[in-house]
Design an enzyme around this catalytic site. Structure first.
Site, PDB file in Angstrom:
ATOM      1  N   GLY A  14      93.112 -18.566 118.080  1.00 16.79           N
ATOM      2  CA  GLY A  14      93.002 -19.479 117.123  1.00 16.79           C
ATOM      3  C   GLY A  14      94.119 -20.518 117.145  1.00 16.79           C
ATOM      4  O   GLY A  14      95.475 -20.132 117.293  1.00 16.79           O
ATOM      5  N   ALA A  25     107.557 -29.334 123.748  1.00 17.47           N
ATOM      6  CA  ALA A  25     109.014 -28.493 124.234  1.00 17.47           C
ATOM      7  C   ALA A  25     109.049 -27.884 125.572  1.00 17.47           C
ATOM      8  O   ALA A  25     109.827 -28.019 126.206  1.00 17.47           O
ATOM      9  CB  ALA A  25     109.194 -27.626 122.911  1.00 17.47           C
ATOM     10  N   ARG A  75      88.807 -18.104 122.892  1.00 21.08           N
ATOM     11  CA  ARG A  75      88.913 -16.577 123.074  1.00 21.08           C
ATOM     12  C   ARG A  75      87.961 -16.102 124.047  1.00 21.08           C
ATOM     13  O   ARG A  75      86.914 -16.128 123.858  1.00 21.08           O
ATOM     14  CB  ARG A  75      88.718 -16.054 121.607  1.00 21.08           C
ATOM     15  CG  ARG A  75      89.304 -16.519 120.523  1.00 21.08           C
ATOM     16  CD  ARG A  75      88.820 -15.651 119.147  1.00 21.08           C
ATOM     17  NE  ARG A  75      89.159 -16.204 117.847  1.00 21.08           N
ATOM     18  CZ  ARG A  75      90.193 -16.469 117.333  1.00 21.08           C
ATOM     19  NH1 ARG A  75      91.496 -15.837 117.843  1.00 21.08           N
ATOM     20  NH2 ARG A  75      90.314 -17.082 116.159  1.00 21.08           N
ATOM     21  N   SER A  76      88.756 -15.686 125.183  1.00 24.32           N
ATOM     22  CA  SER A  76      88.101 -15.569 126.269  1.00 24.32           C
ATOM     23  C   SER A  76      87.397 -14.311 126.470  1.00 24.32           C
ATOM     24  O   SER A  76      88.238 -13.331 126.521  1.00 24.32           O
ATOM     25  CB  SER A  76      88.821 -15.956 127.693  1.00 24.32           C
ATOM     26  OG  SER A  76      88.204 -15.601 128.730  1.00 24.32           O
ATOM     27  N   GLY A 105      98.348 -15.740 119.782  1.00 25.81           N
ATOM     28  CA  GLY A 105      98.914 -14.320 118.915  1.00 25.81           C
ATOM     29  C   GLY A 105      98.574 -13.188 119.768  1.00 25.81           C
ATOM     30  O   GLY A 105      98.706 -13.094 120.663  1.00 25.81           O
ATOM     31  N   ASP A 106      98.277 -12.100 118.690  1.00 25.71           N
ATOM     32  CA  ASP A 106      98.129 -10.905 119.494  1.00 25.71           C
ATOM     33  C   ASP A 106      97.118 -10.468 120.712  1.00 25.71           C
ATOM     34  O   ASP A 106      97.438 -10.019 121.778  1.00 25.71           O
ATOM     35  CB  ASP A 106      97.812  -9.744 118.553  1.00 25.71           C
ATOM     36  CG  ASP A 106      96.816  -9.915 117.624  1.00 25.71           C
ATOM     37  OD1 ASP A 106      95.989 -10.947 117.665  1.00 25.71           O
ATOM     38  OD2 ASP A 106      96.553  -9.120 116.857  1.00 25.71           O
ATOM     39  N   THR A 129     100.299 -18.581 115.860  1.00 27.97           N
ATOM     40  CA  THR A 129      99.146 -18.312 114.823  1.00 27.97           C
ATOM     41  C   THR A 129      99.663 -18.396 113.443  1.00 27.97           C
ATOM     42  O   THR A 129     100.913 -18.200 112.816  1.00 27.97           O
ATOM     43  CB  THR A 129      98.625 -16.847 114.985  1.00 27.97           C
ATOM     44  OG1 THR A 129      98.015 -16.194 114.069  1.00 27.97           O
ATOM     45  CG2 THR A 129     100.127 -15.805 115.139  1.00 27.97           C
ATOM     46  N   ASP A 131      98.694 -16.508 110.940  1.00 25.37           N
ATOM     47  CA  ASP A 131      98.799 -15.291 110.603  1.00 25.37           C
ATOM     48  C   ASP A 131      99.917 -14.747 110.253  1.00 25.37           C
ATOM     49  O   ASP A 131      99.895 -13.873 109.255  1.00 25.37           O
ATOM     50  CB  ASP A 131      97.758 -14.185 111.056  1.00 25.37           C
ATOM     51  CG  ASP A 131      96.295 -14.763 111.345  1.00 25.37           C
ATOM     52  OD1 ASP A 131      95.774 -15.396 110.657  1.00 25.37           O
ATOM     53  OD2 ASP A 131      95.545 -14.221 112.226  1.00 25.37           O
ATOM     54  N   ASP A 133     101.363 -12.327 111.932  1.00 23.44           N
ATOM     55  CA  ASP A 133     101.129 -10.975 111.970  1.00 23.44           C
ATOM     56  C   ASP A 133     101.602 -10.396 113.502  1.00 23.44           C
ATOM     57  O   ASP A 133     101.295  -9.482 113.941  1.00 23.44           O
ATOM     58  CB  ASP A 133      99.621 -10.517 111.870  1.00 23.44           C
ATOM     59  CG  ASP A 133      99.120 -11.622 113.145  1.00 23.44           C
ATOM     60  OD1 ASP A 133      99.550 -12.397 113.706  1.00 23.44           O
ATOM     61  OD2 ASP A 133      97.615 -11.230 113.308  1.00 23.44           O
ATOM     62  N   ARG A 158      94.157 -25.321  90.450  1.00 27.65           N
ATOM     63  CA  ARG A 158      94.570 -24.672  89.189  1.00 27.65           C
ATOM     64  C   ARG A 158      94.399 -25.820  88.009  1.00 27.65           C
ATOM     65  O   ARG A 158      94.031 -25.610  86.963  1.00 27.65           O
ATOM     66  CB  ARG A 158      96.274 -24.495  89.307  1.00 27.65           C
ATOM     67  CG  ARG A 158      96.937 -24.105  88.293  1.00 27.65           C
ATOM     68  CD  ARG A 158      96.637 -22.612  87.637  1.00 27.65           C
ATOM     69  NE  ARG A 158      97.478 -21.558  88.224  1.00 27.65           N
ATOM     70  CZ  ARG A 158      97.381 -20.315  87.870  1.00 27.65           C
ATOM     71  NH1 ARG A 158      96.701 -20.105  87.012  1.00 27.65           N
ATOM     72  NH2 ARG A 158      98.222 -19.485  88.429  1.00 27.65           N
ATOM     73  N   ARG A 175      93.223 -12.604 108.746  1.00 26.87           N
ATOM     74  CA  ARG A 175      92.755 -11.571 109.365  1.00 26.87           C
ATOM     75  C   ARG A 175      93.143 -10.404 108.710  1.00 26.87           C
ATOM     76  O   ARG A 175      93.056 -10.226 107.739  1.00 26.87           O
ATOM     77  CB  ARG A 175      92.966 -11.509 111.032  1.00 26.87           C
ATOM     78  CG  ARG A 175      92.084 -10.671 111.995  1.00 26.87           C
ATOM     79  CD  ARG A 175      92.759 -10.755 113.412  1.00 26.87           C
ATOM     80  NE  ARG A 175      92.652 -12.291 113.986  1.00 26.87           N
ATOM     81  CZ  ARG A 175      91.651 -12.528 114.477  1.00 26.87           C
ATOM     82  NH1 ARG A 175      90.513 -12.020 114.752  1.00 26.87           N
ATOM     83  NH2 ARG A 175      91.556 -13.637 114.890  1.00 26.87           N
ATOM     84  N   ALA A 217      95.246 -20.252  80.051  1.00 26.71           N
ATOM     85  CA  ALA A 217      93.663 -20.069  80.118  1.00 26.71           C
ATOM     86  C   ALA A 217      93.081 -19.826  81.451  1.00 26.71           C
ATOM     87  O   ALA A 217      92.274 -18.980  81.742  1.00 26.71           O
ATOM     88  CB  ALA A 217      93.082 -21.326  79.365  1.00 26.71           C
TER      89      ALA A 217
HETATM   90  O1  F6P Z   1      94.132 -15.753 113.779  1.00 31.78           O
HETATM   91  C1  F6P Z   1      93.979 -16.866 113.078  1.00 31.78           C
HETATM   92  C2  F6P Z   1      92.679 -16.859 112.321  1.00 31.78           C
HETATM   93  O2  F6P Z   1      92.489 -18.256 111.538  1.00 31.78           O
HETATM   94  C3  F6P Z   1      92.317 -15.916 111.078  1.00 31.78           C
HETATM   95  O3  F6P Z   1      93.221 -15.780 109.971  1.00 31.78           O
HETATM   96  C4  F6P Z   1      91.065 -15.672 111.100  1.00 31.78           C
HETATM   97  O4  F6P Z   1      90.374 -14.290 110.646  1.00 31.78           O
HETATM   98  C5  F6P Z   1      90.473 -15.975 112.176  1.00 31.78           C
HETATM   99  O5  F6P Z   1      91.461 -16.572 113.067  1.00 31.78           O
HETATM  100  C6  F6P Z   1      89.184 -16.891 112.264  1.00 31.78           C
HETATM  101  O6  F6P Z   1      88.853 -17.008 113.827  1.00 31.78           O
HETATM  102  P1  F6P Z   1      87.718 -18.137 114.099  1.00 31.78           P
HETATM  103  O7  F6P Z   1      88.151 -19.621 113.971  1.00 31.78           O
HETATM  104  O8  F6P Z   1      87.475 -17.657 115.422  1.00 31.78           O
HETATM  105  O9  F6P Z   1      86.410 -18.091 113.034  1.00 31.78           O
END
Ligand code: F6P
Length: 325
Positions: A14, A25, A75-76, A105-106, A129, A131, A133, A158, A175, A217
Site C-alpha cells: 500500500g 532521498a 501487491r505482487s 511494509g510487512d 506504510t 499502519d 505496524d 464533530r 489492518r 451531545a
Molecule cells: O497497509 C495499508 C492499508 O491502507 C491498510 O490500512 C488497509 O487495511 C489496506 O492497506 C488496504 O489495502 P488496499 O488498498 O489494497 O485495499
C-alpha cells in the site's frame, strides 16, 4: 571501500505519504556517492517484468511534497513464487544492479527476506506504510500524515455531530493494528477507541457513552478496521440495540487516509532514512530495515521488523479513558 556501483529503489504494498520523499532521498544520496541509481516501477511486479530504468537528480525534482509514489506500487502475487523471484533476480542482474532499497511494509519485507535467502543480493528496507505496524521503528513513513488526515476528517464530523446531537462511529484503517485509531482517537477527543489489540469491553463502552452525554451531545467512537468486532457498522448496530433513541451515523474514512501531501514529520523521517539506507548499503549492511528509535537511526533484520508485536502502548488507551470521562 564498497563494490556497490549500481543501486535500485522501489516501492511496494500500500502506498503511503512520504514514499516520494524517501525515493528522492535514496536517489540523491546514491548520486552523492557517485552511484548509478535505477528505479523499479510497480514494486516486485516491475522487477519481474523488467520495469527498470535509470534515475537522476531531475527524476526526483519537485516530488517531496507529493503523496502516493511516482514509482507506482503493487501487491505482487507472482513474487510469492520461486519462479517469480528467479525472474526478478535475472532482471536485476541484467541491469547490473548490486544492491536494492525497498520501501514498503510487512509484505514487502516478507518478500525481501525470502528473496535474499534464495539470491545473494544486498537489500535494505525503509518502513513505508500508514499502519505503523512494524517493529524496529517508532514511526513508519506515512503514519503521521494519515493520523493528521483522520484528525482533520473527524474534526469536521464533530462539527456536524455536535450540531445534530449525534453519535458517530468512525472506522479508520490500520489492518490488524490499532495505532491509527489510538493516536487519532486521543487527538480528536474520542469518547471511545476500539482496537484489535484489546478485547472490547462493551459494558464499559456503553456506560461511557451514556455517562459522557452530560458533557457533550455529540459522541465519537473511533473503531480500527481490524477490530475483532467487525468494524464500524457492527459496532454501530450494537450501540443502536442498546440505545435505540441515539441518532447514530457511521463514517468509514477509507483510502482518503492513504493520500495527501506528507507532513513535516514524514518528510524528515523519509529523508533521514533514505540517506541512512544508501549509506548502510555502502557500509556493508544487508537484509535489514532502517528505522528511527528514540530519534536515532537503527537497523533491524527483516524477519524481526515484520513480527510487529500485536501489543500497543496501553498508556495511550488509559489516556482516552481518563480524558473522555
Ligand atoms: O497497509 C495499508 C492499508 O491502507 C491498510 O490500512 C488497509 O487495511 C489496506 O492497506 C488496504 O489495502 P488496499 O488498498 O489494497 O485495499
Amino acid at each position: 571501500m564498497s563494490n556497490i556501483k549500481n543501486i535500485a529503489v522501489f516501492t511496494s504494498g500500500g502506498d503511503s505519504p512520504g514514499m516520494n520523499a524517501a525515493i528522492r532521498a535514496v536517489v540523491r544520496t546514491g548520486l552523492f556517492y557517485n552511484l548509478n541509481v535505477f528505479g523499479i516501477g510497480r514494486g516486485y511486479d516491475g522487477m519481474i517484468h523488467g520495469d527498470i530504468f535509470p534515475m537522476n537528480a531531475k527524476s526526483v525534482a519537485n516530488i517531496i511534497q507529493r503523496g502516493g509514489t511516482i514509482l507506482k506500487t503493487a501487491r505482487s502475487e507472482e513474487f510469492r513464487t520461486v519462479e517469480g523471484r528467479k525472474l526478478a533476480y535475472e532482471n536485476l542482474n541484467a541491469h547490473s544492479i548490486d544492491a536494492v532499497v525497498a520501501i514498503g511494509g510487512d509484505g514487502t519485507f516478507t518478500g525481501a527476506a525470502k528473496f535474499i535467502e534464495e539470491h545473494n543480493i544486498p537489500f535494505i528496507g525503509l518502513p513505508g506504510t500508514i499502519d505503523n505496524d512494524l517493529a524496529g521503528t517508532d514511526f513508519t513513513i506515512g503514519y503521521d500524515t494519515a493520523i493528521n488526515t483522520v484528525i482533520e476528517a473527524v474534526d469536521k464530523i464533530r462539527d456536524t455531530a455536535e450540531s445534530h446531537d449525534r453519535v458517530f462511529v468512525v472506522e479508520v484503517m490500520g489492518r490488524d493494528s490499532g495505532l491509527i485509531a489510538l493516536r487519532s482517537g486521543i487527538s480528536v477527543g474520542a469518547e471511545c477507541v476500539l482496537i484489535p489489540e484489546i478485547k472490547v469491553d462493551y459494558e464499559a463502552m456503553m456506560d461511557r457513552l451514556d455517562r459522557t452525554r452530560k458533557n457533550k451531545a455529540s459522541r465519537v467512537i473511533i473503531v480500527a478496521e481490524g477490530d475483532e468486532e467487525g468494524g464500524g457498522f457492527v459496532v454501530a448496530e450494537r450501540i443502536k440495540a442498546r440505545f435505540p433513541h441515539y441518532d447514530l451515523r457511521v463514517s468509514i474514512l477509507g483510502h482518503i487516509q492513504r493520500g495527501g501531501s506528507p507532513t513535516c514529520m514524514d518528510r524528515v523521517l523519509a529523508s533521514r532514512l533514505g540517506v541512512a539506507a544508501v549509506e548502510a548499503l555502502l557500509e556493508g549492511r544487508r537484509g535489514e530495515m532502517a528505522g528511527l528509535i528514540h530519534g536515532q537511526v537503527s537497523f533491524i533484520p527483516f524477519s524481526k521488523a515484520i513480527k510487529h508485536i500485536g501489543s500497543v502502548n496501553d498508556n495511550l488507551l488509559r489516556i482516552v479513558d481518563i480524558l473522555s470521562s
